[in-house]
Scaffold this active site. Structure first.
Site, short mmCIF file in Angstrom:
data_model
loop_
_atom_site.label_atom_id
_atom_site.label_comp_id
_atom_site.label_asym_id
_atom_site.label_seq_id
_atom_site.Cartn_x
_atom_site.Cartn_y
_atom_site.Cartn_z
N HIS B 26 0.82 -1.21 0.00
CA HIS B 26 0.00 0.00 0.00
C HIS B 26 0.85 1.26 0.00
O HIS B 26 0.89 1.99 0.99
CB HIS B 26 -0.93 -0.03 1.22
N SER B 29 -1.25 4.72 0.61
CA SER B 29 -1.67 4.93 2.00
C SER B 29 -0.47 5.27 2.88
O SER B 29 -0.63 5.80 3.98
CB SER B 29 -2.32 3.66 2.55
N SER B 114 -6.24 -5.63 10.94
CA SER B 114 -7.69 -5.63 11.00
C SER B 114 -8.04 -4.24 11.50
O SER B 114 -7.72 -3.87 12.64
CB SER B 114 -8.20 -6.70 11.96
N LYS B 237 -3.83 11.10 -0.54
CA LYS B 237 -3.36 9.74 -0.78
C LYS B 237 -2.38 9.77 -1.96
O LYS B 237 -2.65 10.41 -2.98
CB LYS B 237 -4.56 8.84 -1.11
N HIS B 251 -5.61 2.18 -4.34
CA HIS B 251 -5.47 1.57 -3.01
C HIS B 251 -4.88 0.17 -3.15
O HIS B 251 -5.30 -0.61 -3.99
CB HIS B 251 -6.83 1.47 -2.30
N SER B 335 -22.09 -9.99 37.84
CA SER B 335 -22.52 -11.29 37.32
C SER B 335 -21.34 -12.23 37.12
O SER B 335 -21.44 -13.43 37.35
CB SER B 335 -23.25 -11.13 35.99
N GLU B 356 -17.33 -4.51 24.34
CA GLU B 356 -16.45 -5.67 24.45
C GLU B 356 -15.24 -5.60 23.52
O GLU B 356 -14.17 -6.10 23.84
CB GLU B 356 -17.24 -6.95 24.19
N HIS B 405 -21.88 -17.48 32.41
CA HIS B 405 -23.22 -17.72 31.87
C HIS B 405 -23.17 -18.61 30.63
O HIS B 405 -23.81 -18.33 29.61
CB HIS B 405 -23.95 -16.41 31.58
#
Lengths: 609, 609
Positions: B26, B29, B114, B237, B251, B335, B356, B405
């Site tokens: 890339h 970028s 990611s 870019k 890209h 919990s 999360e 749980h």
């Protein structure tokens, strides 16, 4: 005209009584939003045919804060559609009134309970109304303040604003308290207002227990143009029962019988004879597109084609036969090749940008409005939306997923881009279909099979070009497999899928040249799996070798072992077991011992050669 | 004083040359952020000991936009620590310079690639500096504009503001273009500015190619008090090479040799003799806490204890021995019982609210700064963070997860709250540890074993109280199991874990009463699995029955079949195979056929009785 105070009181009564009877549930989270929901359903805004919940013109109501299920069931009771006796079955085995709303209850639009997902589902329903069915219904989503911490909410916010969803209305029940204490912002509503505005929505800040303000807010919301509306309501958790109001320690806790008696005394006389009236919607017809037959295939077989490319081609090819198909992609449509569909049907393609959780939630919303969403991104990035994918099964959704760039065979981009756990994800889902084609023809046929199948299905595609193995008229079915090589003297069976089918075929040729025959099975349907073929291969060849470009757990090896578990033969599994890295596809497959060479070595070991 | 223009040019040269040599990557970028990174590293702000990347006082730099890896490697080359020859190994098999940064390269803080995860990792590193190590280092995170669509970014934003992380600086490279076209907002920087402000950060908007503005921004960022800073930089870019500047379609595309020659001609003369200088940080010592022994256990065995409660007790009990332990929870600490730790060590507990993904990313950041994070929420909601969990393995992290749980045995709350795919998730990870204790004693011992183990480990806990099965001095080890019942006449072996161990023991008693003996194995270590015990049981009893409160795929059944795959006996698997619903735990276990009754039925079937 409904008597809203009386209805709100009745709803509070129901919420308290049913949760005390159940002995578990969330009465305080129900009471905080009781006035908001009373105003919505019975204040003249909401249009709904109570006798036909699936009516396409109905307004839609999603409880993103699904734990407020006592409230959810109570509003339909107040509308005369659920009896008090039915309410008392709440949370009992076999009752449609589950702990969190599911489709077992006929007024549930979507199963909720994993927080932060309802707004995305609403985006799907609102997109459907505005761009697909072209119907004037509105979609309302009840949101908790705690769940606004979920990033998926802000994904839904940005997308809804981008698509100018002025038919989507969020109702944020800011009751200040989460499960174990105060939220990040308590009753500071300006924080929410600023964020909502910054994300391109129209904020309306109100007192969530003041019915005139509530009614005005809904009226104002209907006048919005080109942007969604968020009603931000200051509420009190446990509102209406003094000794639980605004108190920490009452989340997910029910009143005991004595407390209930005190609470009901506070509420005062309840008029159980009233039935809230809801106006029916206008009758309009959704946009309908004619169905046509798909063109036949015309692969010539003389040049390799990436299965990801065949996926895109298939979407275009079958689209005339599936007028309800819509395609969503997370900003990688030129890699997954869903862009081929976009070029032909831009009106049925939705760019979801790099926000996979909202993409899946939106697909769920579209699915629940009768569309057949095809959802694609890199297989690795579908892990991002596993919670949303998991929840799709509880809404009994009909969605087709495609994960491209599977395995180490993507090569140079390295581990972060490699889908190595996608088969495991999709195999866990109840009654799911998991497909992994090896060539362009099987991909095309399996995309068609997915489209015809009702339910959750996953297709895994490969980045690089692979030879076309099959004739254009070859038949592929969910639950099938292809035995590509077979003899009476096979020393073992190689079970491969996708990219490893080609390695297995190369291994076959070399082994044959050295006098060893093996069976080769293309296990293109990983779930359901072709048990009879595998069992036959097991009993005829005495050993199976699975080869997959996926981590060792949860994929093809596990599927095969499962299929013969009660009549087993030895199974040897080749899979990705070392830390993956950058390199050429061939180098990486060799390094991970899932290439031709590793297969030959394993066969020779088994054959004692 | 560094000559920043010359360094920026050198970095552009390296980025172009290495990506053309690799044939993938890339470059565009990388070029957009080249000036931003030059200004950061060589403009006097960044403090770093180039000879000791693990130095606790170093400023930290995370490339959340990991695909800008040519830029990442080039800056360290400009600092004199990577040769041009090494750069030319980019993306080749065996090179530490992988397609996206990994720990194979010594200056990588965390593996990325990611998108949308780097800011959370930065939050972890900044929390560590401010609240744990109490060191003055700063954490810088380079962000792409496309990845701001990920909800996880906004989770990180809200948490960083909540914890007043004035030592965290985001650098948003707004180059307008994503992979397949323009981002949602293009060059409209006010959108980002408004959102960043609304989320409690200080925004600084600059021209990302104007070095004086860049230097001023970093200086200003260091002066922030009580809130994090986001530098929002308008960039181009492909900046520096006219024919690729601001052009769609570039890209992830490299220049061919001819294009490279033209580009280098445009860049003009490169001074390869310069070496960018970076000042070393002050030498301060991180906060150190003394180690002490954990207290022994004292369960009396006369009353049942939920394993989730034992998890919380164990955290407290072992904490003196693990001064680097930190505990994170997603708003359910009452919990999961991580609140027990919070009460004793509030300074080492971080409330992560219902977010999360950011919780796991933050844990990764903490782990990479030497802490041992224990991360808990409902098992079901860990699915939300699977992408982050998957990425942890590529950073070689040391993190302990606890999912409470588990399974249908949670009862009334219903399907959305049931962890039924968590074993599958954690089993896929390379070299992971997956533990599933059945009682309080084994939970306590396994929490201790997890803490001692270096790597990714998962512990699954049960909601309801279960009898204490083991003596306080019983030994449990990763990879072990307990054979609870055994004889020479066993008709089969029941392999259970967690809640189903208790069902297996009940089944044993009833079967024994009717004259059938079975072996019972508590498979508390699901991965690694105790192969020798299972193989012995297989060969001695001739059949295995697995029983698990988990979906049928990816869990204990698969683990057991794997362990005996090369020396198989028939394996019969009882697991959750029907749509789960609300009800009493016992009703649901019976409905799913994972209770005592189902086990007895299966044993009798096998024994032909």
């Amino acid at each position: 005209m409904n008597n809203l105070e009386s209805i709100a009181k009745l709803i509070r009564y129901y919420s308290l009584v049913m949760s005390t009877e159940a002995g578990s549930g969330h009465p305080t989270s129900s009471l905080s939003a009781a006035d908001l929901m009373t105003g919505l359903l019975f204040g003249g805004t909401f249009k709904y045919d109570l006798d036909d919940p699936r009516q396409p013109n109905n307004d839609r109501l999603i409880f993103s804060k699904g734990h407020a299920s006592p409230l959810f069931y109570s509003i339909w009771a107040a509308a005369g559609k659920v009896t008090e006796k039915e309410l008392l079955s709440f949370r009992k085995f076999g009752s449609p009134l589950e702990g969190h709303p599911t489709p077992a209850f006929r007024y549930t639009e979507a199963a909720t309970g994993s927080l932060g997902q309802g707004l995305s589902i609403g985006v799907g329903m609102a997109l459907n109304a505005k761009y697909l069915d072209k119907l004037p219904y509105h979609t309302y989503v009840l949101l908790g303040d705690s769940e606004m911490a979920e990033g998926s909410q802000w994904e839904a916010m940005e997308l809804a604003a981008y698509y100018k969803l002025d038919n989507l209305i969020g109702i944020m029940d800011v009751n200040r308290l989460g499960q174990r204490g105060e939220t990040m912002y308590g009753h500071d509503l300006t924080v929410y207002k600023d964020r909502v505005s910054a994300f391109g929505w129209e904020p309306i800040v109100i007192d969530g227990h003041h019915l005139p303000q509530i009614l005005t807010a809904y009226k104002q919301a209907l006048e919005a143009r080109d942007r969604p509306v968020m009603i931000i309501a200051r509420t009190i958790k446990g509102k209406g029962v003094s000794f639980i109001e605004d108190k920490n320690g009452w989340h997910g806790k029910t009143l005991n019988k004595e407390e209930l008696a005190r609470a009901l005394e506070e509420l005062g006389p309840i008029d159980k004879t009233i039935t809230g009236q809801i106006a029916k919607p206008e009758q309009r017809q959704p946009m309908v597109r004619a169905e046509q037959m798909a063109r036949p295939l015309s692969y010539t077989g003389d040049k390799p084609v990436a299965t990801r490319h065949a996926y895109g081609s298939a979407l275009v090819r079958i689209s005339p036969g599936f007028p309800n198909m819509v395609v969503l992609d997370a900003e990688v449509s030129n890699s997954t090749f869903s862009e081929l569909f976009k070029k032909v049907h831009p009106e049925r393609f939705f760019e979801m940008f790099i926000a996979e959780q909202n993409m899946v939630g939106t697909a769920l919303g579209l699915s629940l409005r009768g569309k057949v969403p095809f959802v694609s991104t890199f297989a690795a990035f579908l892990t991002r939306a596993f919670d949303q994918i998991r929840m799709c099964q509880y809404s009994r959704a009909n969605i087709k997923f495609c994960g491209s760039h599977a395995g180490v065979s993507i090569g140079e981009d390295g581990s972060s881009q490699m889908g190595l756990e996608d088969l495991a994800i999709f195999r866990t889902l109840l009654d799911s279909v998991v497909l992994y084609p090896s060539d362009a023809v099987s991909t095309e046929k399996l995309v068609e099979a997915m489209a015809e199948h009702k339910g959750l299905a996953y297709l895994r595609t490969t980045r690089k070009d692979t030879p076309v193995l099959y004739r254009n008229d070859e038949v592929f079915r969910i639950g099938g497999s292809k035995t590509l090589k077979s003899s009476r003297k096979d020393a073992a069976t190689i079970v491969a899928a996708g990219i490893t089918v080609h390695e297995a075929l190369k291994a076959y040729e070399e082994l044959k040249a050295s006098g060893i025959l093996v069976r080769v099975v293309d296990l293109y349907s990983v779930k359901p799996v072709d048990e009879s073929t595998l069992r036959q291969a097991a009993s005829e060849t005495g050993a199976l070798i699975t080869v997959e470009d996926h981590f060792a757990e949860g994929g093809i090896g596990d599927a095969v072992k499962n299929s013969i578990a009660e009549h087993p033969v030895p199974v040897h599994s080749l899979a990705v077991r070392k830390m993956p890295k950058s390199g050429k596809p061939e180098e990486l497959m060799e390094y991970e011992e899932i290439s031709k060479k590793a297969i030959i070595k394993k066969v020779k070991e088994i054959a004692g050669r």
